[in-house]
Design a protein around this motif. Structure first.
Motif, PDB file in Angstrom:
ATOM      1  N   ALA A  28       0.754  -1.261  -0.052  1.00  0.00           N
ATOM      2  CA  ALA A  28      -0.164  -0.037  -0.058  1.00  0.00           C
ATOM      3  C   ALA A  28       0.808   1.443   0.007  1.00  0.00           C
ATOM      4  N   ASP A  29       1.721   1.401   0.683  1.00  0.00           N
ATOM      5  CA  ASP A  29       2.805   2.309   0.726  1.00  0.00           C
ATOM      6  C   ASP A  29       3.585   2.497  -0.478  1.00  0.00           C
ATOM      7  N   ILE A  30       3.815   1.405  -1.178  1.00  0.00           N
ATOM      8  CA  ILE A  30       4.617   1.751  -2.682  1.00  0.00           C
ATOM      9  C   ILE A  30       3.362   2.419  -3.499  1.00  0.00           C
ATOM     10  N   VAL A  31       2.261   1.999  -3.365  1.00  0.00           N
ATOM     11  CA  VAL A  31       1.207   2.551  -4.336  1.00  0.00           C
ATOM     12  C   VAL A  31       1.160   4.050  -3.824  1.00  0.00           C
ATOM     13  N   ASP A  32       0.910   4.161  -2.912  1.00  0.00           N
ATOM     14  CA  ASP A  32       0.910   5.757  -2.397  1.00  0.00           C
ATOM     15  C   ASP A  32       1.928   6.641  -3.007  1.00  0.00           C
ATOM     16  N   PHE A  33       3.207   6.112  -2.798  1.00  0.00           N
ATOM     17  CA  PHE A  33       4.313   6.948  -3.221  1.00  0.00           C
ATOM     18  C   PHE A  33       4.284   6.817  -4.679  1.00  0.00           C
ATOM     19  N   GLN A  34       4.052   5.939  -5.570  1.00  0.00           N
ATOM     20  CA  GLN A  34       3.864   5.853  -6.976  1.00  0.00           C
ATOM     21  C   GLN A  34       2.928   7.035  -7.343  1.00  0.00           C
ATOM     22  N   ILE A  35       1.707   7.269  -6.743  1.00  0.00           N
ATOM     23  CA  ILE A  35       0.827   8.187  -6.783  1.00  0.00           C
ATOM     24  C   ILE A  35       1.373   9.579  -6.604  1.00  0.00           C
ATOM     25  N   LYS A  36       1.967   9.629  -5.429  1.00  0.00           N
ATOM     26  CA  LYS A  36       2.642  11.035  -5.237  1.00  0.00           C
ATOM     27  C   LYS A  36       3.652  11.330  -6.001  1.00  0.00           C
ATOM     28  N   ASN A  37       4.141  10.455  -6.866  1.00  0.00           N
ATOM     29  CA  ASN A  37       5.167  10.824  -8.087  1.00  0.00           C
ATOM     30  C   ASN A  37       4.419  11.137  -9.354  1.00  0.00           C
ATOM     31  N   GLY A  38       3.352  11.003  -9.437  1.00  0.00           N
ATOM     32  CA  GLY A  38       2.455  11.241 -10.569  1.00  0.00           C
ATOM     33  C   GLY A  38       2.023  10.134 -11.359  1.00  0.00           C
TER      34      GLY A  38
END
Length: 297
Positions: A28-38
């Motif tokens: 879940a944290d990886i997906v959040d980080f991806q979304i944060k990076n566009g």
């Protein structure tokens, strides 16, 4: 018909805990980080995610975790990597209980299929759903979809919306473009080494495992290509290719997990393969760090 997937589609890695279970919090944290990076699109349960090591129910749970983080229009493509039509339908039924946007089918592994057998296998799965579907030509399979077979499936099934091409074969790709209109069909690159060239020839994006450790850098290739800035796209491609050359010297997915340390986001760990498959030689780790720091300077 507009393109359904466009730009970077990150092929997600699956993190594991020490006991071998899926680490859903880190995922879940990886997906959040991806979304944060566009990043707006995700490829779920591909080979990079070790889906071949997971039960169908575990794959459903992974899709659920990813989808739970996609609350602002992000799209998910759920990979159906199976050996039989019956197994494929069972996995599709499990996926159908979750929120997602498209299926992606691979050829059955292990044994070569004839063209007619592969048509029947894929057509059966395409007929089983009304959702948008994609085909993934995966070099790890014993069988690849030919340009003629792709064109036939696209003609016969309106819900076949695109193709993830990981053949690394430019002639194959050109043959596909001759048979299927890239203006209405989503041609997505499936190899991190060929994103820019593929898009410059009519592709609209890529499904990328390099997007896991390097979302901004990989997304830049797609963004430049979509904007017609081909020189910048190639320069961004060369940077990713240089890093990829280093990662390929260590076991898959070990080097990619090491590379995740560079981007400042969450870091995946673990594997269901043998422990040696997580080992990265120190020389490769050093070379990776030095190369990335030089590129960022």
């Amino acid at each position: 018909m507009s393109h359904f997937f466009e730009g970077l589609v990150t092929e997600l890695i699956t993190p594991f805990l020490e006991d071998g279970s899926v680490d859903h919090q880190t995922l879940a944290d990886i997906v959040d980080f991806q979304i944060k990076n566009g990043v707006q699109h995700f490829f779920v349960n591909g080979l990079g995610g070790e889906s071949h090591e997971m039960t169908l129910e575990e794959r459903q749970e992974v899709l659920r975790t990813v989808s739970s983080r996609c609350q602002n229009g992000e799209k998910t493509m759920a990979c159906v990597f199976v050996s039989t039509v019956a197994e494929g339908k069972k996995l599709m039924d499990l996926y159908a209980q979750e929120k997602f946007d498209a299926f992606c089918f691979t050829a059955p592994p292990l044994f070569p299929y004839t063209e007619e057998a592969l048509y029947t296998f894929t057509s059966s799965l395409l007929k089983y759903t009304d959702k948008p579907c994609y085909i993934y030509n995966c070099v790890q399979m014993a069988t690849l979809y030919s340009p003629d077979l792709l064109a036939r499936l696209a003609k016969d099934h309106a819900n076949l919306r695109g193709y993830k091409n990981a053949t690394r074969d430019i002639v194959h790709y050109m043959q596909c473009l001759m048979r299927i209109d890239p203006k209405t069909f989503d041609f997505l690159d499936g190899c991190d080494a060929t994103i820019a060239p593929t898009m410059m020839m009519g592709g609209v994006g890529c499904v990328s495992f390099m997007g896991v450790p390097f979302p901004k850098e990989t997304k830049a290739i797609c963004d430049f290509a979509l904007n017609g800035e081909h020189d910048k796209a190639m320069q961004a491609q060369f940077k990713i290719l240089e890093l990829r050359n280093i990662l390929k010297q260590a076991p898959f997915n070990a080097a990619y997990m090491t590379a995740m340390e560079l981007s400042g986001g969450p870091v995946a760990s673990g594997t269901r393969m043998t422990p040696e498959m997580t080992e990265v030689p120190e020389r490769i780790r050093t070379l990776l760090y030095e190369t990335y720091q030089r590129q960022q300077a």
